[in-house]
Design a protein around this motif. Structure first.
Motif, short mmCIF file in Angstrom:
data_model
loop_
_atom_site.label_atom_id
_atom_site.label_comp_id
_atom_site.label_asym_id
_atom_site.label_seq_id
_atom_site.Cartn_x
_atom_site.Cartn_y
_atom_site.Cartn_z
N PHE A 186 -0.17 10.24 4.70
CA PHE A 186 0.54 11.13 4.15
C PHE A 186 1.88 11.82 4.88
O PHE A 186 1.66 12.12 5.94
CB PHE A 186 -0.53 12.14 3.40
N PRO A 187 2.61 12.48 4.01
CA PRO A 187 3.74 13.23 4.38
C PRO A 187 3.53 14.61 4.95
O PRO A 187 2.67 15.33 4.11
CB PRO A 187 4.84 13.15 3.63
N VAL A 198 -3.77 -1.83 7.29
CA VAL A 198 -4.86 -1.37 8.00
C VAL A 198 -5.23 -0.03 7.31
O VAL A 198 -6.42 0.36 6.71
CB VAL A 198 -4.66 -0.87 9.46
N VAL A 199 -4.31 0.83 6.58
CA VAL A 199 -4.61 1.80 5.71
C VAL A 199 -4.43 1.45 4.24
O VAL A 199 -3.69 0.70 4.11
CB VAL A 199 -3.45 2.76 6.10
N PRO A 200 -5.57 1.79 3.51
CA PRO A 200 -5.60 1.43 2.08
C PRO A 200 -4.34 2.07 1.38
O PRO A 200 -3.85 1.59 0.64
CB PRO A 200 -7.08 1.85 1.53
N MET A 201 -3.80 3.18 1.84
CA MET A 201 -2.79 3.75 1.20
C MET A 201 -2.01 4.57 1.85
O MET A 201 -2.23 5.56 2.80
CB MET A 201 -3.51 4.77 0.05
N ILE A 202 -0.61 4.49 1.58
CA ILE A 202 0.46 5.31 2.23
C ILE A 202 1.10 6.05 1.00
O ILE A 202 1.87 5.30 0.37
CB ILE A 202 1.48 4.43 3.07
N ASN A 243 0.86 -1.22 0.09
CA ASN A 243 -0.13 -0.05 0.02
C ASN A 243 0.95 1.23 -0.01
O ASN A 243 0.08 2.49 0.10
CB ASN A 243 -1.04 -0.13 1.20
N ILE A 244 2.21 0.99 -0.03
CA ILE A 244 3.14 2.42 -0.27
C ILE A 244 3.06 2.84 -1.72
O ILE A 244 3.38 1.92 -2.49
CB ILE A 244 4.20 2.22 0.19
N ALA A 295 9.10 8.54 7.90
CA ALA A 295 9.24 7.96 6.21
C ALA A 295 7.86 6.91 6.22
O ALA A 295 7.38 6.39 7.15
CB ALA A 295 10.40 7.18 6.36
N ALA A 296 7.86 6.65 5.02
CA ALA A 296 6.51 5.88 4.56
C ALA A 296 6.70 4.45 5.07
O ALA A 296 5.90 3.96 5.46
CB ALA A 296 6.53 5.68 2.96
N GLN A 297 8.03 4.02 5.20
CA GLN A 297 8.32 2.55 5.61
C GLN A 297 7.83 2.42 6.97
O GLN A 297 7.30 1.59 7.49
CB GLN A 297 9.84 2.30 5.30
#
Ligand code: TXA
Ligand code: MG
Length: 317
Positions: free
Chosen positions: A26-27, A161-165, A2-3, A150-152
């Protein structure tokens, strides 16, 4: 996985998820946020549940600009002055809820104030414009753990758990926004950050209080709990690290003795140390081969106040 890396298509997709009540990580310039539509009770409830966050702890609402903030809170002269100098940027205002404000009551934990922030990170800004919604977003970690820079890290915390990072690279501030309560007669610094008390006092031309000065009132629920806790014990102000410890160092003169050294800023720059703090703690914690994380003394002035604040919370487990 999902990243997703940031481009106009993924931003559009993320905005669509938010508009339909879903969550997106999101960042921002400080740390990664776990965002949901701040006007949607179910989306806000999903944020609390994904983080395992107690519902008495209110969320920060992110908006694009002052005009958007004024749709939800009662703006005032202090906010105006601070915004002129520091917004968009890593500063959160606590202001009275505007009567009729569409922000979910759950986001503000049922209180009569709202925490509002205008972020500077281009991805956060594009997402706000594209979704055209106020975005409630706490740091995208499980409650009580170190914030992700960081996204990782977000993936390590929340997995699928989140659909999108949305992956916008590392966060250049690295610690969460300064939180300032402008809702009462007295201005109170609730959470130190990279925008310091001195900068705020200079901008406003008055002295402000900190939580240490105002006793007895539960001003910011989230700040009292132990927080930012790695799984390894953390020892502060250590000048003689043990041979089985990992040493989080600062500056050019690092005492010998530790099994592993990670230097937050070999040139003793506090801004650089803040940017590396959470990723450094996370890196040492992930190795799990040390008895503890020992931390070298870090000067308790300027940005060092925010760094030491987070370290003291990491120590308290
Ligand atoms: O840099 C940041 O502020 C990041 C990014 C994602 O914007 N967000 C963040 O959110 O750190 P969070 O939820 O992890 O921390 C928000 C802090 C909490 O300590 C909360 O108690 C406090 O702000 N807060 C939020 N709304 C408040 C309110 N109405 N009154 C008092 N404190 C509030
Ligand atoms: Mg947090």
């Amino acid at each position: 996985m999902n990243i997703l890396s940031v481009n106009s298509a993924t931003i559009k997709k993320a905005a669509g998820i938010l508009q339909s009540g879903g969550l997106v990580a999101f960042p921002t310039e400080t740390v990664y946020g776990l965002g949901g539509d701040a006007t949607n009770d179910l989306a806000v409830a999903a944020i609390f549940s994904a983080k395992g966050r107690p519902q008495f702890n209110p969320l920060i609402v992110h908006v694009s600009n002052i005009a958007m903030a004024q749709q939800f809170v009662i703006w005032n002269g202090w906010a105006e002055k601070l915004a002129a100098q520091f917004c968009p940027g890593p500063l959160t205002f606590i202001l009275p809820r505007l009567p009729g404000s569409k922000i979910s009551l759950l986001a503000s934990a049922g209180g009569d104030t709202i925490g509002i922030r205008i972020p500077a990170h281009p991805v956060a800004r594009q997402l706000l414009v594209e979704a055209n919604l106020p975005i409630a977003a706490p740091s995208a970690n499980r409650s009580g753990r170190v914030s992700p820079t960081a996204a990782q890290h977000v993936y390590e915390e929340l997995g699928d758990v989140v659909p999108m990072i949305l992956d916008g690279g590392g966060c250049n501030v690295g610690i969460e926004s300064t939180v300032i309560d402008l809702s009462g007669d007295e201005i109170i610094l609730l959470r130190p950050g990279i925008i310091t008390r001195e900068q705020i006092e200079e901008c406003l031309g008055i002295k402000i209080s900190t939580l240490d000065d105002v006793s007895g009132v539960l001003k910011s629920p989230g700040l009292l709990a132990s927080h930012y806790a790695p799984s390894l014990p953390v020892r502060l102000n250590v000048v003689k690290p043990n041979s089985d410890e990992a040493y989080l160092a600062f500056g050019p003169d690092v005492p010998a003795g530790a099994k592993k050294v990670l230097n937050l800023s070999p040139v003793a720059n506090l801004k650089e140390a803040a940017a590396r703090l959470f990723s450094g703690l996370r890196e040492l914690d992930n190795m799990q081969e040390y008895s503890a994380i020992a931390v070298m003394p870090i000067p308790d002035t300027g940005i060092g106040i925010a760094i030491n604040d987070r370290l003291r919370r990491a120590e308290k487990r």
